[in-house]
Motif scaffolding. Structure first.
Motif, PDB file in Angstrom:
ATOM      1  N   LEU A 153       4.073   4.287   4.664  1.00  0.00           N
ATOM      2  CA  LEU A 153       5.116   4.549   4.469  1.00  0.00           C
ATOM      3  C   LEU A 153       5.381   6.023   3.056  1.00  0.00           C
ATOM      4  CD1 LEU A 153       5.482   2.798   6.551  1.00  0.00           C
ATOM      5  CD2 LEU A 153       7.843   2.660   5.807  1.00  0.00           C
ATOM      6  N   THR A 154       5.464   6.390   3.479  1.00  0.00           N
ATOM      7  CA  THR A 154       5.695   7.973   1.793  1.00  0.00           C
ATOM      8  C   THR A 154       6.476   8.408   1.640  1.00  0.00           C
ATOM      9  OG1 THR A 154       5.285   9.541   3.400  1.00  0.00           O
ATOM     10  CG2 THR A 154       3.404   8.380   2.675  1.00  0.00           C
ATOM     11  N   ILE A 189      10.719   3.531   2.842  1.00  0.00           N
ATOM     12  CA  ILE A 189       9.934   2.498   2.005  1.00  0.00           C
ATOM     13  C   ILE A 189      11.393   1.346   1.462  1.00  0.00           C
ATOM     14  CG2 ILE A 189       9.413   1.278  -0.541  1.00  0.00           C
ATOM     15  CD1 ILE A 189       7.962   3.761  -0.080  1.00  0.00           C
ATOM     16  N   THR A 190      12.598   2.518   1.689  1.00  0.00           N
ATOM     17  CA  THR A 190      13.820   0.948   1.429  1.00  0.00           C
ATOM     18  C   THR A 190      14.134   0.185   2.893  1.00  0.00           C
ATOM     19  OG1 THR A 190      14.705   2.536  -0.716  1.00  0.00           O
ATOM     20  CG2 THR A 190      15.966   1.696   0.868  1.00  0.00           C
ATOM     21  N   ASN A 191      13.709   1.284   3.445  1.00  0.00           N
ATOM     22  CA  ASN A 191      14.339   0.034   5.535  1.00  0.00           C
ATOM     23  C   ASN A 191      13.550  -0.769   4.989  1.00  0.00           C
ATOM     24  OD1 ASN A 191      17.052   1.879   5.698  1.00  0.00           O
ATOM     25  ND2 ASN A 191      15.458   3.780   6.530  1.00  0.00           N
ATOM     26  N   VAL A 224       0.913  -1.302   0.273  1.00  0.00           N
ATOM     27  CA  VAL A 224       0.204  -0.112  -0.565  1.00  0.00           C
ATOM     28  C   VAL A 224       0.763   1.702  -0.099  1.00  0.00           C
ATOM     29  CG1 VAL A 224      -2.115  -1.392   1.035  1.00  0.00           C
ATOM     30  CG2 VAL A 224      -0.815   0.022   3.069  1.00  0.00           C
ATOM     31  N   SER A 225       2.341   1.088   0.321  1.00  0.00           N
ATOM     32  CA  SER A 225       2.381   2.861   0.515  1.00  0.00           C
ATOM     33  C   SER A 225       3.174   2.389  -0.783  1.00  0.00           C
ATOM     34  CB  SER A 225       4.009   1.971   1.764  1.00  0.00           C
ATOM     35  OG  SER A 225       3.146   2.228   3.449  1.00  0.00           O
ATOM     36  N   LYS A 226       3.702   1.593  -1.527  1.00  0.00           N
ATOM     37  CA  LYS A 226       4.363   1.667  -3.310  1.00  0.00           C
ATOM     38  C   LYS A 226       3.271   2.314  -3.520  1.00  0.00           C
ATOM     39  CE  LYS A 226       7.811  -1.626  -2.923  1.00  0.00           C
ATOM     40  NZ  LYS A 226       7.900  -2.672  -3.460  1.00  0.00           N
ATOM     41  N   ARG A 227       1.822   1.625  -3.177  1.00  0.00           N
ATOM     42  CA  ARG A 227       0.597   2.871  -4.080  1.00  0.00           C
ATOM     43  C   ARG A 227       0.463   3.782  -3.515  1.00  0.00           C
ATOM     44  NH1 ARG A 227      -4.601  -0.667  -3.448  1.00  0.00           N
ATOM     45  NH2 ARG A 227      -4.680   1.311  -4.534  1.00  0.00           N
ATOM     46  N   ALA A 228       0.749   4.066  -1.907  1.00  0.00           N
ATOM     47  CA  ALA A 228       1.115   5.933  -2.001  1.00  0.00           C
ATOM     48  C   ALA A 228       1.999   6.757  -2.383  1.00  0.00           C
ATOM     49  CB  ALA A 228       0.376   5.872  -0.484  1.00  0.00           C
ATOM     50  N   THR A 229       2.787   6.385  -2.890  1.00  0.00           N
ATOM     51  CA  THR A 229       3.319   6.986  -3.240  1.00  0.00           C
ATOM     52  C   THR A 229       3.488   7.632  -4.528  1.00  0.00           C
ATOM     53  OG1 THR A 229       5.010   5.904  -4.458  1.00  0.00           O
ATOM     54  CG2 THR A 229       5.411   6.273  -2.292  1.00  0.00           C
TER      55      THR A 229
END
Length: 450
Positions: free
Chosen positions: A382-383, A388-390, A208-213
């Motif tokens: 996470l934005t 996100i990488t961590n 969901v975080s990657k979508r939210a970026t």
């Protein structure tokens, strides 16, 4: 642990412009004392609104509503005073100067949020949401980041932390006290089950975080195609302005022209590029090379054609990306020509950029990025790319632990990866203090007064 920094900081919390009210924020242990030097009636050190006259020496310069917050009741976790003065630029600057003269220091960008983090008032997830809320360019971004500001869904990160900590504790007990082999939850099967549950939860958060970026940062969209197919006209139609120069001369666009479109649920960062063709013109060649590089960096490609033929050389460069083929000049093409294109690819939208008939394309893009379901995902988002990488590193460490356990490795090998994962999760929650330089880098992108 509560940490009070020595300096008392001040900054305008509103833009310095001619307006009805300007807000000046002061935070630190000397906040009340410094402001009182500008008043004849001292502030009451309570969480209240107080009307006070402000003086430069004995000369009255304003009457302001002052909001006061004592330590734990403030955003920063320190004493905070907010002066709501009249919004003249000269007056606001005058009060700022008086506060600085009397002992405050002008805050660095993001320093208020940084202090809130250091004093345990917010975690990094909330800090990022605050910044994203200020920078929001669409309605969904406002809604998602408002949830993040209050930390509504952060309990899932806490669950991950507790699961990892529990596994470390059980593994460590098994290592230190091998005779106690009947400790509940410490068998290989039970640890493996917990590892997989943790892996799945982290994977969901990352998804969901990657979508939210896309929602916060905008979808990098590139318009490509051969020369003179209407790429610049399409950009102008989508932006509803004459951003790019449009002529019938091939190679008119030689550099990248950019614009931004905001929809309810996302924003497009859209770029018009030089037409892709073979050319001996050195300047045009540079533009074409930039076009090809833009393809690699894009989230969405709009490949524009104006006849029922798909250039396979161009198509090979975009087929691994998310793309739409835009058949332009549909108003002058025959039904047979249009039908012929649809037989070649299903991702085709007909438009007439010259006539600004692009609604079907806009509707298609909106259907691709309808992210309303994120509001009910019940997961922290996470934005920040570093976060996100961590978290991806933590996911890989958990996955490594799963494989090591399945391959029969000892528990002590698992502990190494689990401790590293726990450190990453703690940093997201603001539990472990980071290096000062790292913290400064996180917050320096924030605006002044926040």
């Amino acid at each position: 642990m509560k940490l009070f920094l020595e300096d008392t900081i001040v900054a305008p919390a509103t833009n310095l412009s001619k307006q009805a009210i300007s807000i000046i924020r002061i935070s630190g242990k000397e906040a009340f004392n410094i402001v009182n030097k500008l008043l004849k009636k001292p502030l009451i050190e309570k969480n209240v609104q107080q009307l006070r006259k402000i003086y430069d020496n004995n000369q009255l310069i304003d009457e302001s509503l002052i909001l006061t917050f004592v330590e734990n009741n403030s955003f920063t976790g320190e004493n905070v005073v907010e002066i709501n003065c009249h919004g003249g630029v000269l007056l606001t600057n005058k009060i700022l100067q008086l506060l600085i003269f009397n002992g405050a220091r002008l805050a660095n960008p993001g320093e208020f949020s940084q202090r809130a983090y250091l004093n345990g008032r917010i975690n990094l997830l909330q800090a990022e949401s605050i910044n994203n809320l200020i920078e929001a360019k669409n309605n969904l971004s406002i809604k998602l980041n408002a949830i993040g500001v209050v930390g509504k869904n952060n309990d899932k990160v806490i669950i991950i932390k507790e699961k990892i900590l529990d596994m470390i504790s059980r593994i460590q007990t098994s290592i230190d006290y091998p005779d106690y082999d009947d400790i509940e939850g410490s068998s290989s099967e039970e640890i493996l089950k917990s590892l997989k549950e943790t892996f799945n939860l982290i994977a969901e958060i990352l998804k969901v975080s990657k979508r939210a970026t896309f929602i916060n940062q905008g979808i990098k969209t590139t318009i490509i195609g051969e020369p003179n197919v209407g790429k610049s006209s399409l950009l102008n139609a989508l932006l509803n302005e004459d951003k790019a120069i449009v002529t019938n001369i091939e190679g008119t666009t030689r550099d990248i022209v950019e614009g931004e479109i905001s929809f309810d649920n996302f924003s497009l960062k859209i770029s018009d590029t030089a037409g892709i063709r073979k050319t001996n013109d050195q300047v045009e060649s540079i533009g074409i090379e930039k076009s090809l590089n833009q393809i690699k960096e894009s989230d969405l490609i709009l490949y524009v054609i104006d006849k029922p033929v798909i250039n396979q050389t161009i198509f090979k460069k975009i087929k691994s990306k998310k793309y739409l083929i835009v058949l332009n000049k549909a108003d002058i093409l025959s039904k047979e020509e249009i039908k012929k294109v649809f037989l070649q690819d299903k991702h085709i939208i007909c438009v007439s950029a010259k006539n600004k008939e692009v609604n079907k394309l806009i509707e298609k893009i909106q259907s691709l990025y309808n992210n309303e379901d994120l509001l009910v995902a019940d997961l922290p988002i996470l934005t920040n790319i570093n976060d996100i990488t961590n978290l991806e590193i933590a996911l890989n460490l958990i996955n490594s632990s799963i494989k090591n356990l399945e391959n029969g490795f000892d528990f002590d090998i698992l502990s190494i990866d689990l401790y590293k994962s726990l450190e990453i999760i703690n940093n997201l929650l603001g539990i472990i203090e980071m290096d000062e330089e790292v913290i400064n880098n996180i917050f320096k992108k924030y605006c002044l007064g926040k």
